[in-house]
Design a protein around this motif. Structure first.
Motif, PDB file in Angstrom:
ATOM      1  N   ARG A 148       0.868  -1.179   0.000  1.00 19.13           N
ATOM      2  CA  ARG A 148       0.000   0.000   0.000  1.00 19.13           C
ATOM      3  C   ARG A 148       0.904   1.228   0.000  1.00 19.13           C
ATOM      4  N   GLU A 149       0.571   2.187  -0.830  1.00 17.77           N
ATOM      5  CA  GLU A 149       1.372   3.410  -0.875  1.00 17.77           C
ATOM      6  C   GLU A 149       0.606   4.546  -0.214  1.00 17.77           C
ATOM      7  N   TYR A 150       1.222   5.099   0.811  1.00 17.53           N
ATOM      8  CA  TYR A 150       0.598   6.182   1.563  1.00 17.53           C
ATOM      9  C   TYR A 150       1.145   7.527   1.078  1.00 17.53           C
ATOM     10  N   ARG A 151       0.279   8.525   1.079  1.00 18.79           N
ATOM     11  CA  ARG A 151       0.670   9.832   0.574  1.00 18.79           C
ATOM     12  C   ARG A 151       0.263  10.931   1.557  1.00 18.79           C
ATOM     13  N   LYS A 152       1.145  11.916   1.683  1.00 19.16           N
ATOM     14  CA  LYS A 152       0.895  13.081   2.511  1.00 19.16           C
ATOM     15  C   LYS A 152       1.263  14.328   1.718  1.00 19.16           C
ATOM     16  N   TYR A 153       0.550  15.415   2.007  1.00 18.25           N
ATOM     17  CA  TYR A 153       0.789  16.666   1.293  1.00 18.25           C
ATOM     18  C   TYR A 153       1.142  17.769   2.294  1.00 18.25           C
ATOM     19  N   PHE A 154       2.157  18.567   1.936  1.00 13.73           N
ATOM     20  CA  PHE A 154       2.630  19.652   2.789  1.00 13.73           C
ATOM     21  C   PHE A 154       2.688  20.937   1.959  1.00 13.73           C
ATOM     22  N   PHE A 155       2.015  21.964   2.444  1.00 12.50           N
ATOM     23  CA  PHE A 155       1.953  23.222   1.689  1.00 12.50           C
ATOM     24  C   PHE A 155       3.323  23.880   1.619  1.00 12.50           C
ATOM     25  N   GLU A 156       3.667  24.370   0.412  1.00 11.08           N
ATOM     26  CA  GLU A 156       4.946  25.043   0.176  1.00 11.08           C
ATOM     27  C   GLU A 156       4.672  26.504  -0.193  1.00 11.08           C
ATOM     28  N   PRO A 157       4.639  27.407   0.811  1.00 13.18           N
ATOM     29  CA  PRO A 157       4.287  28.810   0.526  1.00 13.18           C
ATOM     30  C   PRO A 157       5.280  29.512  -0.393  1.00 13.18           C
ATOM     31  N   THR A 158       6.568  29.144  -0.327  1.00 15.39           N
ATOM     32  CA  THR A 158       7.569  29.831  -1.147  1.00 15.39           C
ATOM     33  C   THR A 158       7.431  29.481  -2.629  1.00 15.39           C
ATOM     34  N   MET A 159       6.822  28.346  -2.935  1.00 17.35           N
ATOM     35  CA  MET A 159       6.634  27.933  -4.317  1.00 17.35           C
ATOM     36  C   MET A 159       5.260  28.310  -4.849  1.00 17.35           C
ATOM     37  N   SER A 160       4.413  28.814  -3.975  1.00 11.93           N
ATOM     38  CA  SER A 160       3.019  29.093  -4.333  1.00 11.93           C
ATOM     39  C   SER A 160       2.830  30.556  -4.692  1.00 11.93           C
ATOM     40  N   LYS A 161       1.800  30.812  -5.488  1.00 17.35           N
ATOM     41  CA  LYS A 161       1.406  32.171  -5.828  1.00 17.35           C
ATOM     42  C   LYS A 161       0.138  32.485  -5.043  1.00 17.35           C
ATOM     43  N   GLY A 162       0.337  32.766  -3.789  1.00 20.61           N
ATOM     44  CA  GLY A 162      -0.789  32.956  -2.889  1.00 20.61           C
ATOM     45  C   GLY A 162      -0.638  32.066  -1.668  1.00 20.61           C
ATOM     46  N   ASN A 163      -1.646  32.117  -0.804  1.00 21.90           N
ATOM     47  CA  ASN A 163      -1.606  31.337   0.431  1.00 21.90           C
ATOM     48  C   ASN A 163      -2.901  30.555   0.594  1.00 21.90           C
ATOM     49  N   GLU A 164      -2.872  29.595   1.512  1.00 22.84           N
ATOM     50  CA  GLU A 164      -4.075  28.787   1.759  1.00 22.84           C
ATOM     51  C   GLU A 164      -5.201  29.622   2.360  1.00 22.84           C
ATOM     52  N   SER A 165      -4.888  30.819   2.795  1.00 26.19           N
ATOM     53  CA  SER A 165      -5.927  31.699   3.349  1.00 26.19           C
ATOM     54  C   SER A 165      -6.634  32.506   2.265  1.00 26.19           C
ATOM     55  N   ASP A 166      -6.154  32.404   1.014  1.00 28.95           N
ATOM     56  CA  ASP A 166      -6.829  33.096  -0.088  1.00 28.95           C
ATOM     57  C   ASP A 166      -8.269  32.614  -0.222  1.00 28.95           C
ATOM     58  N   VAL A 167      -9.165  33.524  -0.553  1.00 33.58           N
ATOM     59  CA  VAL A 167     -10.584  33.196  -0.681  1.00 33.58           C
ATOM     60  C   VAL A 167     -10.936  33.003  -2.159  1.00 33.58           C
ATOM     61  N   VAL A 168     -11.669  31.928  -2.433  1.00 40.12           N
ATOM     62  CA  VAL A 168     -12.030  31.565  -3.802  1.00 40.12           C
ATOM     63  C   VAL A 168     -13.518  31.216  -3.852  1.00 40.12           C
ATOM     64  N   THR A 169     -14.156  31.535  -4.975  1.00 42.14           N
ATOM     65  CA  THR A 169     -15.555  31.165  -5.193  1.00 42.14           C
ATOM     66  C   THR A 169     -15.642  30.099  -6.278  1.00 42.14           C
ATOM     67  N   ILE A 170     -16.246  28.967  -5.954  1.00 45.15           N
ATOM     68  CA  ILE A 170     -16.427  27.878  -6.915  1.00 45.15           C
ATOM     69  C   ILE A 170     -17.854  27.323  -6.766  1.00 45.15           C
ATOM     70  N   PRO A 171     -18.336  26.540  -7.729  1.00 42.08           N
ATOM     71  CA  PRO A 171     -19.654  25.908  -7.573  1.00 42.08           C
ATOM     72  C   PRO A 171     -19.690  25.021  -6.330  1.00 42.08           C
ATOM     73  N   ASN A 172     -20.812  25.024  -5.663  1.00 39.04           N
ATOM     74  CA  ASN A 172     -20.994  24.196  -4.473  1.00 39.04           C
ATOM     75  C   ASN A 172     -21.414  22.792  -4.911  1.00 39.04           C
ATOM     76  N   MET A 173     -20.471  21.855  -4.847  1.00 38.42           N
ATOM     77  CA  MET A 173     -20.770  20.486  -5.279  1.00 38.42           C
ATOM     78  C   MET A 173     -21.897  19.865  -4.468  1.00 38.42           C
ATOM     79  N   LEU A 174     -21.984  20.228  -3.181  1.00 40.88           N
ATOM     80  CA  LEU A 174     -23.020  19.650  -2.332  1.00 40.88           C
ATOM     81  C   LEU A 174     -24.418  20.030  -2.813  1.00 40.88           C
ATOM     82  N   VAL A 175     -24.524  21.208  -3.423  1.00 39.58           N
ATOM     83  CA  VAL A 175     -25.833  21.674  -3.882  1.00 39.58           C
ATOM     84  C   VAL A 175     -26.050  21.352  -5.353  1.00 39.58           C
ATOM     85  N   LEU A 176     -25.182  21.873  -6.205  1.00 41.03           N
ATOM     86  CA  LEU A 176     -25.373  21.703  -7.644  1.00 41.03           C
ATOM     87  C   LEU A 176     -25.121  20.261  -8.091  1.00 41.03           C
TER      88      LEU A 176
END
Length: 492
Positions: free
Chosen positions: A113-141
């Motif tokens: 079994r291959e396990y995977r983990k993800y770690f945010f890299e702010p220096t490589m990103s154009k923005g931060n995880e605190s950025d606000v985004v609007t997308i379709p609500n999958m739970l509704v639509l």
């Protein structure tokens, strides 16, 4: 002295013949020796410390870059207008993969079994995880499309529940919440009254199931009995075929697990692999040769038929119900949610898809996927897998949250998983795959050239020595002159 020179020349001729023979033997035996070494070092065997460690704990840094399609006109979309989106990102995560529960079997296979983990890299990103985004609500639509054929009264009740939990058709959240999950009373409600509808019973996020998870139980061939089978999948979660699709061909589990391939590839070879995330086997095709730091490679890309619909490409009929070419309907393995996979920005898809959404600009350099592979070993040198997640949405009567939404396949996010060999691993590859073969090649042809030169020069020397032995000594009488001189002396 002449005899000694002759013997020396003969000795050099013998040495030249030996060098020539040694060089020719290198030409004949060298490739076989290299092939044998590659075979030993590419099979999955704990005794092969470097290759086994590389397979078990991938030493190459892998990154997942995520791009969101931020919706600019959510109110207008509800009135039936064309969606307008802008791309935000990348938000880059370092991906760490590690194989566990490794078990070797007597039939030359190994399970893991291959396990995977993800770690945010702010220096490589154009923005931060605190950025606000609007997308379709999958739970509704998404739920609206899933419930389209339910009784009208039930649809009204579901619509009322959306309002009760303040769930609208579009969702404005931080990148971190959309990626890894957010608390939702609606999720708890749906899991209580419609169990099994959602994949998650806790927080709901686009990648909530990916982090700290595994890709299932893979059983692959080690290549000990046949190196042509190394890394090929024998079974996944105990299955030798899937049950998501409509035809046996589409349900086949083909190729490898997508990390390495059998060695000794040619331009006619393809790269088949099974992807649990895409719920199907896929196959890349040869595009062109290339080099990476002097190491030869073949570039493989996705054919246009990969996500073609059943009308344009008959073998894909089993993946239907289909929409336009360029879309893979994965609802059958995603709890029947109306989700489609495509290339980013609908690259290589039916151009009509671009007419339904403003803000998409597909091109091969940014949105085409590829794998650069070393053909002799089957080891990827540079990888870039790019896919897009889309939601099919439309107006559904009884669910007022859908308003007058026009029928559209709406892009939500696209992501790129990339990595390339670098550092000590690259140096080892360069030494073993470039320098050593070059040294062997120079040696074998060097021995041949030196042997031929030695034979030619020594033969010329030997010829001259022999020729000088046959010539009379300067100032001495020949046999006829000696006889005449004796007769003359006797007459006196």
């Amino acid at each position: 002295m002449a005899v000694n020179k002759s013997k020396v020349a003969i000795g050099f001729i013998v040495a030249g013949v030996l060098m020539l023979s040694f060089g020719l033997m290198f030409v004949i035996v060298g490739p076989a020796v290299m092939k044998d070494q590659i075979t030993k070092n590419t099979m999955i065997d704990p005794k092969n410390e470097m290759s086994y460690t590389m397979w078990k704990d991938i030493p190459v840094p892998f990154y997942m870059s995520v791009y969101f399609f931020n919706v600019l006109n959510p109110k207008e979309i509800l009135k039936g207008e064309k969606p307008m989106v802008e791309q935000k990102g990348p938000y880059v995560y370092r991906k760490r993969c590690q194989k566990d529960n490794i078990t070797f079997h007597p039939n030359n296979t190994v399970s893991y079994r291959e396990y995977r983990k993800y770690f945010f890299e702010p220096t490589m990103s154009k923005g931060n995880e605190s950025d606000v985004v609007t997308i379709p609500n999958m739970l509704v639509l998404g739920a609206a499309v899933m419930m389209e054929n339910l009784p009208f009264a039930l649809r009204l009740m579901i619509s009322a529940s959306f309002k009760t939990f303040n769930e609208g058709p579009f969702l404005t959240k931080t990148v971190g919440e959309l990626m890894w999950g957010y608390d939702s009373g609606l999720v708890d409600f749906l899991n209580t009254y419609l169990p099994g509808m959602l994949p998650s019973s806790g927080k709901f996020g686009l990648f909530a199931e990916f982090n700290n998870s595994n890709t299932g139980l893979f059983t692959i061939f080690t290549g000990k009995d046949d190196i042509r089978n190394v890394h090929k999948v024998d079974s996944w979660n105990g299955l030798t075929e899937l049950n998501y699709w409509r035809t046996p061909q589409c349900n086949m589990i083909n190729g490898t697990a997508g990390q390495m391939w059998p060695p000794f590839m040619t331009k006619e070879s393809t790269l088949p692999f099974y992807s649990p995330d895409a719920c199907r086997s896929m196959e890349l095709v040869y595009q062109r040769p290339g080099e990476m730091h002097g190491i030869p490679l073949y570039r493989y890309v996705a054919p246009k038929t990969l996500f073609a619909n059943g009308t344009d490409y008959t073998p894909n009929e089993g993946f239907c119900p289909c929409r336009q070419s360029g879309l893979l309907n994965v609802s059958s393995c995603r709890h029947n949610s109306p989700v489609f996979i495509s290339h980013p920005h609908f690259f290589n898809a039916d151009p009509v898809l671009l007419d339904y959404v403003h803000g998409l600009h597909p091109n091969e350099e940014e949105h085409g996927l590829f794998i650069d592979i070393h053909p002799q070993t089957g080891v990827p040198l540079n990888v870039s897998i790019r896919l897009q997640l889309n939601l099919y949405m439309k107006r559904v009567s009884g669910i007022t949250e859908t308003g007058k939404i026009s029928e559209v396949v709406m892009p939500m996010i696209w992501f790129e998983e990339s990595g390339y060999i670098d550092g000590p691993i690259l140096n080892t590859f360069h030494t073993n795959l470039v320098i050593l073969p070059a040294v062997m090649e120079y040696m074998q042809y060097g021995f041949i050239a030196l042997g031929l030169m030695t034979i030619i020069i020594a033969s010329l020397v030997h010829y001259k020595v022999k020729a000088s032995d046959k010539e009379p000594v300067k100032g001495s009488l020949g046999p006829d002159m000696q006889e005449k001189s004796i007769m003359s002396y006797s007459e006196k």
